[in-house]
Design an enzyme around this catalytic site. Structure first.
Site, PDB file in Angstrom:
ATOM      1  N   ASP A   9      -8.210   3.260   1.300  1.00  0.00           N
ATOM      2  CA  ASP A   9      -7.314   3.651   2.386  1.00  0.00           C
ATOM      3  C   ASP A   9      -8.155   4.168   3.554  1.00  0.00           C
ATOM      4  OD1 ASP A   9      -5.340   4.569   4.067  1.00  0.00           O
ATOM      5  OD2 ASP A   9      -4.284   5.702   2.510  1.00  0.00           O
TER       6      ASP A   9
ATOM      7  N   CYS B  40       0.868  -1.178   0.000  1.00  0.00           N
ATOM      8  CA  CYS B  40       0.000   0.000   0.000  1.00  0.00           C
ATOM      9  C   CYS B  40       0.907   1.231   0.000  1.00  0.00           C
ATOM     10  CB  CYS B  40      -0.990  -0.004   1.171  1.00  0.00           C
ATOM     11  SG  CYS B  40      -0.267   0.208   2.809  1.00  0.00           S
TER      12      CYS B  40
ATOM     13  N   ASN C 191       2.433   1.518   4.258  1.00  0.00           N
ATOM     14  CA  ASN C 191       2.692   0.245   4.945  1.00  0.00           C
ATOM     15  C   ASN C 191       2.351   0.312   6.424  1.00  0.00           C
ATOM     16  OD1 ASN C 191       5.507  -1.948   5.576  1.00  0.00           O
ATOM     17  ND2 ASN C 191       3.462  -2.542   4.968  1.00  0.00           N
TER      18      ASN C 191
ATOM     19  N   CYS D  61      -1.423   0.609   7.226  1.00  0.00           N
ATOM     20  CA  CYS D  61      -2.849   0.281   7.335  1.00  0.00           C
ATOM     21  C   CYS D  61      -3.207  -0.971   6.533  1.00  0.00           C
ATOM     22  CB  CYS D  61      -3.726   1.453   6.877  1.00  0.00           C
ATOM     23  SG  CYS D  61      -3.660   2.900   7.943  1.00  0.00           S
ATOM     24  N   ARG D  62      -3.314  -0.808   5.236  1.00  0.00           N
ATOM     25  CA  ARG D  62      -3.828  -1.897   4.396  1.00  0.00           C
ATOM     26  C   ARG D  62      -2.867  -3.064   4.220  1.00  0.00           C
ATOM     27  NH1 ARG D  62      -5.288   1.783  -0.588  1.00  0.00           N
ATOM     28  NH2 ARG D  62      -3.402   2.787   0.200  1.00  0.00           N
ATOM     29  N   SER D  63      -1.627  -2.790   3.840  1.00  0.00           N
ATOM     30  CA  SER D  63      -0.715  -3.908   3.565  1.00  0.00           C
ATOM     31  C   SER D  63      -0.329  -4.701   4.816  1.00  0.00           C
ATOM     32  CB  SER D  63       0.506  -3.461   2.765  1.00  0.00           C
ATOM     33  OG  SER D  63       1.200  -2.424   3.391  1.00  0.00           O
TER      34      SER D  63
END
Length: 157
Positions: free
Chosen positions: A125, A8, A11, A13-15
């Site tokens: 996001d 993301c 690095n 939140c999402r990933s």
């Protein structure tokens, strides 16, 4: 060994959420010896930092501990090292495609391509939103993780 990298922007939140969810799924299926999982960001905003506290709290409610993860920036060598380089959205996909050597273009994909039952093609996001955004990300990541595992199991046969 099949190696998977989730990417993301920062690095945090999402990933890392995808790394945590997918790692738990791999462990649940007893495939730790066959699948390695990591995450990275396309930007250097948060290098060395743990995942966002809201991402950690949301994941922990589902039994996933992200506290040991630390942000890092993706680099060109990741395309050689990993079998799957999975972007969370089009913007990060475009950034990755710009640095991806031609030889490894087939490794780069949108993560949500593995979630056939989900309409959205990008993981949004949640950074600037409320807790509901983190819950939605977890649901999307879970769906895509199951599809990804199915794809990897075909390669392991």
């Amino acid at each position: 060994m099949i190696k998977v990298l989730f990417v993301c922007m920062g690095n945090i939140c999402r990933s890392p959420t995808a790394q945590g969810i997918f790692s738990a799924l791999v462990e649940q299926h007893g495939l730790n010896q066959h699948i390695e999982v990591d995450s990275a960001g396309t930007h250097a905003y948060h290098i060395g930092n743990p995942p966002d506290h809201r991402a950690q709290a949301s994941a922990l409610k589902r039994g996933i501990d992200l506290s040991g993860l630390r942000a890092r920036r993706v680099d060109k060598n990741d395309f050689e090292r990993f079998d799957y380089v999975l972007a969370m959205d089009e913007e990060n996909y475009t950034g990755l495609a710009a640095i991806c050597p031609v030889l490894y273009q087939d490794k780069l994909k949108l993560f949500m391509d593995f979630a056939s039952q989900v309409k959205e093609r990008e993981v949004p996001d949640p950074y600037y939103g409320g807790p509901g955004g983190f819950e939605r990300v977890l649901d999307m990541v879970q769906a895509a993780s199951e599809g990804l595992l199915k794809d990897i199991r075909k390669r392991l046969r």
